[in-house]
Every structure is written in C-alpha cells, then in structure tokens.
Design a protein around this motif. Structure first.
Motif, PDB file in Angstrom:
ATOM      1  N   GLN A 249       1.033  -1.310  -0.050  1.00 26.70           N
ATOM      2  CA  GLN A 249      -0.062  -0.076  -0.101  1.00 26.70           C
ATOM      3  C   GLN A 249       0.869   1.302   0.116  1.00 26.70           C
ATOM      4  OE1 GLN A 249      -2.608   0.326   3.318  1.00 26.70           O
ATOM      5  NE2 GLN A 249      -3.524   2.061   2.693  1.00 26.70           N
ATOM      6  N   VAL A 250       0.500   2.020  -0.951  1.00 21.41           N
ATOM      7  CA  VAL A 250       1.560   3.189  -1.088  1.00 21.41           C
ATOM      8  C   VAL A 250       0.721   4.536  -0.059  1.00 21.41           C
ATOM      9  CG1 VAL A 250       1.920   5.382  -2.603  1.00 21.41           C
ATOM     10  CG2 VAL A 250       2.173   2.879  -3.641  1.00 21.41           C
ATOM     11  N   GLN A 251       1.747   5.021   0.657  1.00 18.97           N
ATOM     12  CA  GLN A 251       1.385   6.112   1.488  1.00 18.97           C
ATOM     13  C   GLN A 251       2.313   7.241   1.169  1.00 18.97           C
ATOM     14  OE1 GLN A 251       1.190   4.362   5.484  1.00 18.97           O
ATOM     15  NE2 GLN A 251      -1.020   4.841   5.455  1.00 18.97           N
ATOM     16  N   LEU A 252       1.786   8.622   1.178  1.00 18.08           N
ATOM     17  CA  LEU A 252       2.592   9.802   1.281  1.00 18.08           C
ATOM     18  C   LEU A 252       1.858  10.385   2.532  1.00 18.08           C
ATOM     19  CD1 LEU A 252       2.580  10.712  -2.537  1.00 18.08           C
ATOM     20  CD2 LEU A 252       4.123   9.438  -1.297  1.00 18.08           C
ATOM     21  N   VAL A 253       2.878  10.747   3.680  1.00 23.16           N
ATOM     22  CA  VAL A 253       2.512  11.245   4.579  1.00 23.16           C
ATOM     23  C   VAL A 253       3.076  12.372   4.980  1.00 23.16           C
ATOM     24  CG1 VAL A 253       2.263  10.948   7.141  1.00 23.16           C
ATOM     25  CG2 VAL A 253       2.082   9.014   5.712  1.00 23.16           C
ATOM     26  N   GLU A 254       2.470  13.703   5.033  1.00 30.43           N
ATOM     27  CA  GLU A 254       2.875  14.911   5.167  1.00 30.43           C
ATOM     28  C   GLU A 254       3.064  15.463   6.570  1.00 30.43           C
ATOM     29  OE1 GLU A 254       0.079  15.694   1.196  1.00 30.43           O
ATOM     30  OE2 GLU A 254       0.092  14.727   3.501  1.00 30.43           O
ATOM     31  N   SER A 255       3.922  16.291   6.920  1.00 31.20           N
ATOM     32  CA  SER A 255       3.771  16.966   8.331  1.00 31.20           C
ATOM     33  C   SER A 255       4.429  18.086   8.058  1.00 31.20           C
ATOM     34  CB  SER A 255       4.747  15.885   9.207  1.00 31.20           C
ATOM     35  OG  SER A 255       6.097  15.799   8.764  1.00 31.20           O
ATOM     36  N   GLY A 256       4.517  19.096   9.132  1.00 33.74           N
ATOM     37  CA  GLY A 256       5.049  20.371   9.149  1.00 33.74           C
ATOM     38  C   GLY A 256       4.306  21.687   9.181  1.00 33.74           C
ATOM     39  N   GLY A 257       3.141  21.326   8.828  1.00 35.69           N
ATOM     40  CA  GLY A 257       2.200  22.430   8.580  1.00 35.69           C
ATOM     41  C   GLY A 257       1.820  23.100   9.796  1.00 35.69           C
ATOM     42  N   GLY A 258       1.031  24.258  10.000  1.00 33.47           N
ATOM     43  CA  GLY A 258       0.988  24.883  11.082  1.00 33.47           C
ATOM     44  C   GLY A 258       0.501  26.485  10.679  1.00 33.47           C
ATOM     45  N   LEU A 259       0.524  27.179  12.013  1.00 27.96           N
ATOM     46  CA  LEU A 259       0.372  28.620  11.822  1.00 27.96           C
ATOM     47  C   LEU A 259       1.785  29.561  11.977  1.00 27.96           C
ATOM     48  CD1 LEU A 259      -1.803  31.172  11.824  1.00 27.96           C
ATOM     49  CD2 LEU A 259      -2.080  30.735  14.229  1.00 27.96           C
ATOM     50  N   VAL A 260       1.791  30.593  11.176  1.00 25.59           N
ATOM     51  CA  VAL A 260       2.867  31.313  11.202  1.00 25.59           C
ATOM     52  C   VAL A 260       2.596  32.625  10.634  1.00 25.59           C
ATOM     53  CG1 VAL A 260       3.682  30.780   8.588  1.00 25.59           C
ATOM     54  CG2 VAL A 260       5.495  31.263  10.259  1.00 25.59           C
ATOM     55  N   GLN A 261       3.160  33.784  11.235  1.00 28.26           N
ATOM     56  CA  GLN A 261       3.032  35.047  10.920  1.00 28.26           C
ATOM     57  C   GLN A 261       3.629  35.336   9.321  1.00 28.26           C
ATOM     58  OE1 GLN A 261       4.437  37.347  14.090  1.00 28.26           O
ATOM     59  NE2 GLN A 261       2.456  37.722  14.819  1.00 28.26           N
ATOM     60  N   ALA A 262       3.259  36.446   8.750  1.00 30.38           N
ATOM     61  CA  ALA A 262       3.912  36.767   7.607  1.00 30.38           C
ATOM     62  C   ALA A 262       5.182  37.137   7.498  1.00 30.38           C
ATOM     63  CB  ALA A 262       3.074  37.818   6.937  1.00 30.38           C
ATOM     64  N   GLY A 263       6.080  36.720   6.637  1.00 31.21           N
ATOM     65  CA  GLY A 263       7.515  36.782   6.707  1.00 31.21           C
ATOM     66  C   GLY A 263       8.214  35.610   7.598  1.00 31.21           C
TER      67      GLY A 263
ATOM     68  N   TRP B 258      -1.372  10.636  -3.942  1.00 30.12           N
ATOM     69  CA  TRP B 258      -1.322  12.053  -3.153  1.00 30.12           C
ATOM     70  C   TRP B 258      -1.482  11.733  -1.730  1.00 30.12           C
ATOM     71  CZ3 TRP B 258      -1.890  16.623  -5.579  1.00 30.12           C
ATOM     72  CH2 TRP B 258      -2.313  16.536  -6.845  1.00 30.12           C
ATOM     73  N   GLY B 259      -0.656  12.455  -1.005  1.00 31.50           N
ATOM     74  CA  GLY B 259      -0.788  12.704   0.430  1.00 31.50           C
ATOM     75  C   GLY B 259      -2.198  13.090   1.031  1.00 31.50           C
ATOM     76  N   GLN B 260      -2.366  12.839   2.119  1.00 29.06           N
ATOM     77  CA  GLN B 260      -3.681  13.406   2.821  1.00 29.06           C
ATOM     78  C   GLN B 260      -3.756  14.907   3.077  1.00 29.06           C
ATOM     79  OE1 GLN B 260      -1.200  12.307   4.523  1.00 29.06           O
ATOM     80  NE2 GLN B 260      -1.184  13.933   6.411  1.00 29.06           N
ATOM     81  N   GLY B 261      -2.570  15.676   3.009  1.00 30.80           N
ATOM     82  CA  GLY B 261      -2.706  17.191   3.063  1.00 30.80           C
ATOM     83  C   GLY B 261      -2.263  17.741   4.515  1.00 30.80           C
ATOM     84  N   THR B 262      -1.531  18.845   4.385  1.00 28.02           N
ATOM     85  CA  THR B 262      -1.380  19.438   5.645  1.00 28.02           C
ATOM     86  C   THR B 262      -1.718  20.999   5.704  1.00 28.02           C
ATOM     87  OG1 THR B 262       0.405  19.849   7.461  1.00 28.02           O
ATOM     88  CG2 THR B 262       1.064  19.816   4.984  1.00 28.02           C
ATOM     89  N   GLN B 263      -2.285  21.600   6.664  1.00 30.48           N
ATOM     90  CA  GLN B 263      -2.739  22.968   6.528  1.00 30.48           C
ATOM     91  C   GLN B 263      -1.750  23.914   6.829  1.00 30.48           C
ATOM     92  OE1 GLN B 263      -6.225  24.418   5.852  1.00 30.48           O
ATOM     93  NE2 GLN B 263      -4.930  26.231   5.762  1.00 30.48           N
ATOM     94  N   VAL B 264      -1.596  25.013   6.012  1.00 26.04           N
ATOM     95  CA  VAL B 264      -0.529  25.976   6.262  1.00 26.04           C
ATOM     96  C   VAL B 264      -1.220  27.313   6.323  1.00 26.04           C
ATOM     97  CG1 VAL B 264       1.416  27.138   5.330  1.00 26.04           C
ATOM     98  CG2 VAL B 264       1.254  24.795   5.256  1.00 26.04           C
ATOM     99  N   THR B 265      -1.312  28.046   7.394  1.00 23.09           N
ATOM    100  CA  THR B 265      -1.813  29.350   7.473  1.00 23.09           C
ATOM    101  C   THR B 265      -0.773  30.590   7.997  1.00 23.09           C
ATOM    102  OG1 THR B 265      -3.857  28.247   8.370  1.00 23.09           O
ATOM    103  CG2 THR B 265      -3.571  30.440   8.937  1.00 23.09           C
ATOM    104  N   VAL B 266      -1.012  31.317   7.113  1.00 22.07           N
ATOM    105  CA  VAL B 266      -0.031  32.433   7.161  1.00 22.07           C
ATOM    106  C   VAL B 266      -0.888  33.609   7.660  1.00 22.07           C
ATOM    107  CG1 VAL B 266       1.758  34.064   6.349  1.00 22.07           C
ATOM    108  CG2 VAL B 266       1.441  31.504   5.423  1.00 22.07           C
ATOM    109  N   SER B 267      -0.646  34.328   8.646  1.00 24.07           N
ATOM    110  CA  SER B 267      -1.271  35.370   9.276  1.00 24.07           C
ATOM    111  C   SER B 267      -0.705  36.775   8.795  1.00 24.07           C
ATOM    112  CB  SER B 267      -1.647  35.398  10.877  1.00 24.07           C
ATOM    113  OG  SER B 267      -0.533  35.328  11.293  1.00 24.07           O
ATOM    114  N   SER B 268      -1.454  37.553   8.729  1.00 26.21           N
ATOM    115  CA  SER B 268      -0.955  38.908   8.132  1.00 26.21           C
ATOM    116  C   SER B 268      -0.773  39.971   9.437  1.00 26.21           C
ATOM    117  CB  SER B 268      -1.888  39.853   7.540  1.00 26.21           C
ATOM    118  OG  SER B 268      -3.072  39.971   7.915  1.00 26.21           O
TER     119      SER B 268
END
Length: 125
Positions: free
Chosen positions: A1-15, A115-125
């Motif tokens: 079974q093929v798996q692509l597992v993402e990690s490392g996403g999160g919330l970060v400020q602009a820049g 495809w992997g399952q996805g990881t959320q990246v949120t950049v706040s202004s």
C-alpha cells in the motif's frame, strides 16, 4: 500500500518560515518525480514545486520562486519543502504528490499517481 504522509504544517506570521516533510512508503521511490501542490479555500489545486527522480532538477511555480526550496532524499524516501518569507496568500492545504516517470530528469507532475492527505499552512498578516 502506497502512502505519502505530510507533516510540518501550522500557523505562522507573514514573513516567517515553515518546513513541510513528506515520507513515502510502499513505492519504488526513485521511480517517481515528487512534488507539492496546494489548495486554498474556494480555489483549484495548484502546482507548487517538484523534483526529478534523480533530485538534480527542480521546478517551481512563479509565485514561490526565490522563497520556497524543495529537496528530496532518495536514501530516506522523503521530500521536503522549505518555505521562507511566507505571505498570507500562501495559506492553503499543501499536498505531497508522486508521479511515475521513465525519465530521471522529469520535473512536471501533470497527473500524479499518488497523493498525500494534506497538511494545513496558515499565514497570518
């Protein structure tokens, strides 16, 4: 079974910076071009970056050139995306993708096999 597992996403400020990782299993890693796509709310999924099978060549979307850097480690079956100088418009779910290719130099992923399952990246202004 093929798996692509993402990690490392999160919330970060602009820049700020984030590093995404994708660990692959169940496939012959060296036989695939690897890359990242992203999908923002209400928008279509778009290409971000890709690396060739031999890792010698990379390809980036214009919107991330000079800010993002993709690397793959064929010994560890991983592909990473270092994202610097992040902008609010980089906010999206980021997906790892793999496409089988006979070319060691191919960096396009027009039709990924996995495809992997996805990881959320949120950049706040």
């Amino acid at each position: 079974q093929v798996q692509l597992v993402e990690s490392g996403g999160g919330l970060v400020q602009a820049g700020g910076s984030l590093r995404l990782s994708c660990a692959a299993s169940g496939l012959t890693f060296r036989g695939y071009a690897l890359g990242w796509f992203r999908q923002a709310p209400g928008k279509e999924r778009e290409f971000v970056a890709a690396a060739s099978r031999n890792s010698y060549f990379t390809n980036y979307a214009d919107s991330v050139k000079g800010r993002f850097a993709l690397s793959r480690d064929n010994a560890k079956n991983t592909v990473n995306l270092q994202m610097n100088s992040l902008k609010p418009e980089d906010t999206a779910v980021y997906y790892c993708a793999a496409q089988r290719t006979p070319s060691a130099y191919y960096t396009a992923l027009p039709k990924p096999d996995y495809w992997g399952q996805g990881t959320q990246v949120t950049v706040s202004s």
